[in-house]
Design a protein around this motif. Structure first.
Motif, PDB file in Angstrom:
ATOM      1  N   VAL A  44       0.833  -1.079   0.039  1.00 46.94           N
ATOM      2  CA  VAL A  44       0.127  -0.061  -0.060  1.00 46.94           C
ATOM      3  C   VAL A  44       0.891   1.400   0.116  1.00 46.94           C
ATOM      4  O   VAL A  44       0.592   2.281  -0.768  1.00 46.94           O
ATOM      5  CB  VAL A  44      -0.826   0.077   1.252  1.00 46.94           C
ATOM      6  N   ARG A  45       2.125   1.188   0.775  1.00 48.55           N
ATOM      7  CA  ARG A  45       2.807   2.133   0.899  1.00 48.55           C
ATOM      8  C   ARG A  45       3.314   2.492  -0.533  1.00 48.55           C
ATOM      9  O   ARG A  45       3.373   3.680  -0.987  1.00 48.55           O
ATOM     10  CB  ARG A  45       3.970   2.158   1.755  1.00 48.55           C
ATOM     11  N   ARG A  46       3.913   1.485  -0.971  1.00 56.77           N
ATOM     12  CA  ARG A  46       4.530   1.539  -2.512  1.00 56.77           C
ATOM     13  C   ARG A  46       3.456   2.262  -3.598  1.00 56.77           C
ATOM     14  O   ARG A  46       4.099   2.946  -4.430  1.00 56.77           O
ATOM     15  CB  ARG A  46       5.201   0.431  -2.876  1.00 56.77           C
ATOM     16  N   ASN A  47       2.358   1.783  -3.323  1.00 55.91           N
ATOM     17  CA  ASN A  47       1.371   2.271  -4.170  1.00 55.91           C
ATOM     18  C   ASN A  47       1.166   3.886  -4.161  1.00 55.91           C
ATOM     19  O   ASN A  47       0.857   4.467  -5.021  1.00 55.91           O
ATOM     20  CB  ASN A  47       0.121   1.565  -4.150  1.00 55.91           C
ATOM     21  N   GLN A  48       0.997   3.951  -2.784  1.00 54.48           N
ATOM     22  CA  GLN A  48       0.718   5.464  -2.572  1.00 54.48           C
ATOM     23  C   GLN A  48       1.648   6.304  -3.133  1.00 54.48           C
ATOM     24  O   GLN A  48       1.534   7.436  -3.953  1.00 54.48           O
ATOM     25  CB  GLN A  48       0.618   5.731  -1.064  1.00 54.48           C
ATOM     26  N   VAL A  49       3.078   5.766  -2.989  1.00 58.44           N
ATOM     27  CA  VAL A  49       4.247   6.798  -3.607  1.00 58.44           C
ATOM     28  C   VAL A  49       3.988   6.694  -5.103  1.00 58.44           C
ATOM     29  O   VAL A  49       4.277   7.863  -5.699  1.00 58.44           O
ATOM     30  CB  VAL A  49       5.653   6.138  -3.124  1.00 58.44           C
ATOM     31  N   HIS A  50       3.803   5.608  -5.737  1.00 58.84           N
ATOM     32  CA  HIS A  50       3.839   5.787  -7.165  1.00 58.84           C
ATOM     33  C   HIS A  50       2.576   6.583  -7.633  1.00 58.84           C
ATOM     34  O   HIS A  50       2.876   7.293  -8.740  1.00 58.84           O
ATOM     35  CB  HIS A  50       3.592   4.086  -7.664  1.00 58.84           C
ATOM     36  N   ARG A  51       1.519   6.459  -7.073  1.00 61.02           N
ATOM     37  CA  ARG A  51       0.237   7.310  -7.285  1.00 61.02           C
ATOM     38  C   ARG A  51       0.805   8.730  -7.354  1.00 61.02           C
ATOM     39  O   ARG A  51       0.224   9.499  -8.275  1.00 61.02           O
ATOM     40  CB  ARG A  51      -0.842   6.901  -6.571  1.00 61.02           C
TER      41      ARG A  51
END
Length: 71
Positions: A44-51
């Motif tokens: 979830v953290r990685r997805n937030q950063v990418h988004r």
């Protein structure tokens, strides 16, 4: 959709259960589950950063395109 907070809370719950038990197999199961919850939180953290990076890139691209349009 579960949130980062949900995943981290579940991981913490599993660690507390592991600390509270005297049974090695239960402790191992709880720690394994905590690791799985941590992995989900990391995703979830990685997805937030990418988004956020993608949104910034798109905003930058659209503002650049607006500056170069001919009226």
């Amino acid at each position: 959709m579960p949130t980062l907070e949900f995943y981290t809370e579940r991981a913490a719950d599993c660690r507390r259960e592991a600390d509270a038990t005297n049974l090695e197999n239960v402790r191992a199961r709880c720690l394994s589950a905590a690791g799985a919850w941590d992995d989900m939180a990391d995703r979830v953290r990685r997805n937030q950063v990418h988004r956020e990076a993608d949104a910034a890139r798109k905003a930058s691209a659209s503002s650049g395109a607006e500056q170069h349009t001919v009226p």
